[in-house]
Scaffold this motif. Sequence first.
Motif, PDB file in Angstrom:
ATOM      1  N   GLY A  17     -18.918 -84.426 100.974  1.00 15.32           N
ATOM      2  CA  GLY A  17     -19.493 -85.581 101.648  1.00 15.32           C
ATOM      3  C   GLY A  17     -20.245 -85.259 102.924  1.00 15.32           C
ATOM      4  N   GLU A  18     -20.329 -83.985 103.286  1.00 14.77           N
ATOM      5  CA  GLU A  18     -21.042 -83.593 104.509  1.00 14.77           C
ATOM      6  C   GLU A  18     -22.122 -82.581 104.163  1.00 14.77           C
ATOM      7  OE1 GLU A  18     -18.607 -82.369 107.780  1.00 14.77           O
ATOM      8  OE2 GLU A  18     -17.136 -83.944 107.414  1.00 14.77           O
ATOM      9  N   PRO A  19     -23.172 -82.492 104.975  1.00 14.24           N
ATOM     10  CA  PRO A  19     -24.196 -81.477 104.720  1.00 14.24           C
ATOM     11  C   PRO A  19     -23.625 -80.069 104.902  1.00 14.24           C
ATOM     12  CG  PRO A  19     -24.795 -82.874 106.609  1.00 14.24           C
ATOM     13  CD  PRO A  19     -23.467 -83.339 106.118  1.00 14.24           C
ATOM     14  N   THR A  20     -24.172 -79.123 104.170  1.00 18.20           N
ATOM     15  CA  THR A  20     -23.761 -77.728 104.296  1.00 18.20           C
ATOM     16  C   THR A  20     -24.084 -77.238 105.705  1.00 18.20           C
ATOM     17  OG1 THR A  20     -24.181 -77.367 101.959  1.00 18.20           O
ATOM     18  CG2 THR A  20     -24.119 -75.419 103.350  1.00 18.20           C
ATOM     19  N   LYS A  21     -23.112 -76.577 106.332  1.00 20.53           N
ATOM     20  CA  LYS A  21     -23.280 -76.094 107.702  1.00 20.53           C
ATOM     21  C   LYS A  21     -23.268 -74.567 107.699  1.00 20.53           C
ATOM     22  CE  LYS A  21     -21.103 -76.316 112.244  1.00 20.53           C
ATOM     23  NZ  LYS A  21     -19.972 -76.829 113.026  1.00 20.53           N
ATOM     24  N   ILE A  22     -24.213 -73.955 108.389  1.00 18.99           N
ATOM     25  CA  ILE A  22     -24.240 -72.497 108.520  1.00 18.99           C
ATOM     26  C   ILE A  22     -23.384 -72.102 109.717  1.00 18.99           C
ATOM     27  CG2 ILE A  22     -25.670 -70.476 108.982  1.00 18.99           C
ATOM     28  CD1 ILE A  22     -27.912 -71.811 107.437  1.00 18.99           C
ATOM     29  N   LEU A  23     -22.355 -71.276 109.468  1.00 18.26           N
ATOM     30  CA  LEU A  23     -21.483 -70.779 110.534  1.00 18.26           C
ATOM     31  C   LEU A  23     -22.015 -69.500 111.158  1.00 18.26           C
ATOM     32  CD1 LEU A  23     -17.955 -71.179 108.886  1.00 18.26           C
ATOM     33  CD2 LEU A  23     -19.036 -72.683 110.563  1.00 18.26           C
ATOM     34  N   HIS A  24     -22.749 -68.707 110.358  1.00 18.79           N
ATOM     35  CA  HIS A  24     -23.240 -67.414 110.833  1.00 18.79           C
ATOM     36  C   HIS A  24     -24.504 -67.047 110.069  1.00 18.79           C
ATOM     37  CE1 HIS A  24     -23.350 -63.116 111.783  1.00 18.79           C
ATOM     38  NE2 HIS A  24     -23.486 -62.901 110.498  1.00 18.79           N
ATOM     39  N   SER A  25     -25.464 -66.482 110.753  1.00 22.43           N
ATOM     40  CA  SER A  25     -26.667 -65.992 110.099  1.00 22.43           C
ATOM     41  C   SER A  25     -27.322 -64.945 110.987  1.00 22.43           C
ATOM     42  CB  SER A  25     -27.650 -67.136 109.838  1.00 22.43           C
ATOM     43  OG  SER A  25     -28.776 -66.662 109.144  1.00 22.43           O
ATOM     44  N   VAL A  26     -27.444 -63.721 110.469  1.00 19.98           N
ATOM     45  CA  VAL A  26     -28.149 -62.661 111.174  1.00 19.98           C
ATOM     46  C   VAL A  26     -29.057 -61.996 110.150  1.00 19.98           C
ATOM     47  CG1 VAL A  26     -27.988 -60.494 112.438  1.00 19.98           C
ATOM     48  CG2 VAL A  26     -26.299 -62.269 112.834  1.00 19.98           C
ATOM     49  N   TYR A  27     -30.354 -62.170 110.313  1.00 24.93           N
ATOM     50  CA  TYR A  27     -31.319 -61.632 109.363  1.00 24.93           C
ATOM     51  C   TYR A  27     -31.159 -60.118 109.230  1.00 24.93           C
ATOM     52  CZ  TYR A  27     -35.663 -60.494 107.068  1.00 24.93           C
ATOM     53  OH  TYR A  27     -36.577 -60.021 106.171  1.00 24.93           O
ATOM     54  N   GLY A  28     -31.040 -59.660 107.996  1.00 20.79           N
ATOM     55  CA  GLY A  28     -30.968 -58.232 107.721  1.00 20.79           C
ATOM     56  C   GLY A  28     -29.586 -57.626 107.797  1.00 20.79           C
ATOM     57  N   LEU A  29     -28.557 -58.404 108.140  1.00 20.83           N
ATOM     58  CA  LEU A  29     -27.185 -57.891 108.193  1.00 20.83           C
ATOM     59  C   LEU A  29     -26.328 -58.656 107.187  1.00 20.83           C
ATOM     60  CD1 LEU A  29     -26.666 -57.505 112.045  1.00 20.83           C
ATOM     61  CD2 LEU A  29     -27.240 -55.728 110.390  1.00 20.83           C
ATOM     62  N   PRO A  30     -26.265 -58.207 105.931  1.00 27.65           N
ATOM     63  CA  PRO A  30     -25.518 -58.936 104.918  1.00 27.65           C
ATOM     64  C   PRO A  30     -24.013 -58.930 105.174  1.00 27.65           C
ATOM     65  CG  PRO A  30     -26.363 -56.877 104.029  1.00 27.65           C
ATOM     66  CD  PRO A  30     -26.918 -57.015 105.405  1.00 27.65           C
ATOM     67  N   VAL A  31     -23.382 -60.040 104.820  1.00 27.10           N
ATOM     68  CA  VAL A  31     -21.933 -60.180 104.945  1.00 27.10           C
ATOM     69  C   VAL A  31     -21.286 -59.363 103.826  1.00 27.10           C
ATOM     70  CG1 VAL A  31     -20.007 -61.802 104.874  1.00 27.10           C
ATOM     71  CG2 VAL A  31     -22.134 -62.448 106.004  1.00 27.10           C
ATOM     72  N   THR A  32     -20.312 -58.514 104.189  1.00 27.85           N
ATOM     73  CA  THR A  32     -19.679 -57.630 103.209  1.00 27.85           C
ATOM     74  C   THR A  32     -18.280 -58.075 102.798  1.00 27.85           C
ATOM     75  OG1 THR A  32     -18.868 -56.223 104.993  1.00 27.85           O
ATOM     76  CG2 THR A  32     -20.980 -55.616 103.995  1.00 27.85           C
ATOM     77  N   CYS A  33     -17.611 -58.877 103.632  1.00 26.20           N
ATOM     78  CA  CYS A  33     -16.274 -59.368 103.297  1.00 26.20           C
ATOM     79  C   CYS A  33     -16.024 -60.661 104.062  1.00 26.20           C
ATOM     80  CB  CYS A  33     -15.207 -58.326 103.622  1.00 26.20           C
ATOM     81  SG  CYS A  33     -15.223 -57.757 105.327  1.00 26.20           S
ATOM     82  N   LEU A  34     -15.075 -61.453 103.559  1.00 31.89           N
ATOM     83  CA  LEU A  34     -14.834 -62.780 104.128  1.00 31.89           C
ATOM     84  C   LEU A  34     -13.378 -63.153 103.939  1.00 31.89           C
ATOM     85  CD1 LEU A  34     -15.989 -65.586 105.134  1.00 31.89           C
ATOM     86  CD2 LEU A  34     -16.349 -66.099 102.718  1.00 31.89           C
ATOM     87  N   ASP A  35     -12.778 -63.762 104.960  1.00 24.08           N
ATOM     88  CA  ASP A  35     -11.428 -64.309 104.865  1.00 24.08           C
ATOM     89  C   ASP A  35     -11.353 -65.512 105.798  1.00 24.08           C
ATOM     90  OD1 ASP A  35      -8.852 -64.607 103.967  1.00 24.08           O
ATOM     91  OD2 ASP A  35      -8.032 -62.941 105.105  1.00 24.08           O
ATOM     92  N   VAL A  36     -10.482 -66.454 105.490  1.00 22.95           N
ATOM     93  CA  VAL A  36     -10.343 -67.654 106.311  1.00 22.95           C
ATOM     94  C   VAL A  36      -8.875 -67.989 106.521  1.00 22.95           C
ATOM     95  CG1 VAL A  36     -12.545 -68.654 105.584  1.00 22.95           C
ATOM     96  CG2 VAL A  36     -10.471 -69.258 104.360  1.00 22.95           C
ATOM     97  N   SER A  37      -8.616 -68.676 107.609  1.00 21.74           N
ATOM     98  CA  SER A  37      -7.311 -69.276 107.868  1.00 21.74           C
ATOM     99  C   SER A  37      -7.578 -70.746 108.168  1.00 21.74           C
ATOM    100  CB  SER A  37      -6.623 -68.593 109.053  1.00 21.74           C
ATOM    101  OG  SER A  37      -7.289 -68.906 110.258  1.00 21.74           O
ATOM    102  N   ALA A  38      -6.559 -71.475 108.559  1.00 31.74           N
ATOM    103  CA  ALA A  38      -6.727 -72.896 108.858  1.00 31.74           C
ATOM    104  C   ALA A  38      -7.660 -73.130 110.050  1.00 31.74           C
ATOM    105  CB  ALA A  38      -5.369 -73.534 109.124  1.00 31.74           C
ATOM    106  N   ASN A  39      -7.757 -72.153 110.966  1.00 32.52           N
ATOM    107  CA  ASN A  39      -8.533 -72.335 112.193  1.00 32.52           C
ATOM    108  C   ASN A  39      -9.685 -71.358 112.381  1.00 32.52           C
ATOM    109  OD1 ASN A  39      -6.677 -74.341 112.967  1.00 32.52           O
ATOM    110  ND2 ASN A  39      -5.319 -72.794 113.810  1.00 32.52           N
TER     111      ASN A  39
END
Length: 129
Positions: free
Chosen positions: A88-110
């Motif tokens: 129900g909400e628009p997609t939000k970008i949390l991080h973006s750095v041109y030319g530096l691809p994200v290699t791993c991701l993890d999340v917690s509640a905060n």
Amino acid sequence: MIGREPIHHYQHNQKIHAVALAPEGATVATASAFQVKVESANDKGFWETVADFEIQKLVNSLNLVPKVTCGPVAVAAADEDVYLLKAGEPTKILHSVYGLPVTCLDVSANEAAFGVKGFSWQINETNKK
């Protein structure tokens, strides 16, 4: 699966690139082509699509945020972007750095944690957190 039969199944029209399971409850998120789909069991036990997002890049990592009471929330990484996906909400970008691809991701509640690939010749500077 209970016994030999799946409790729920659905399909995408293209190859699935990422899957995330909720740490609690019955929720699954999948990424296929440019679509991120979140399926969950309702209070009667019937499965339904609770969120459907379109991202203009192929998702390579996907996580569901734990301990969310207002409906499923996902975090997705695609190339050099990290997205927050809430129904129900628009997609939000949390991080973006041109030319530096994200290699791993993890999340917690905060928090969301991710690594990015650098382009340095020094071995200790090729991946950053």
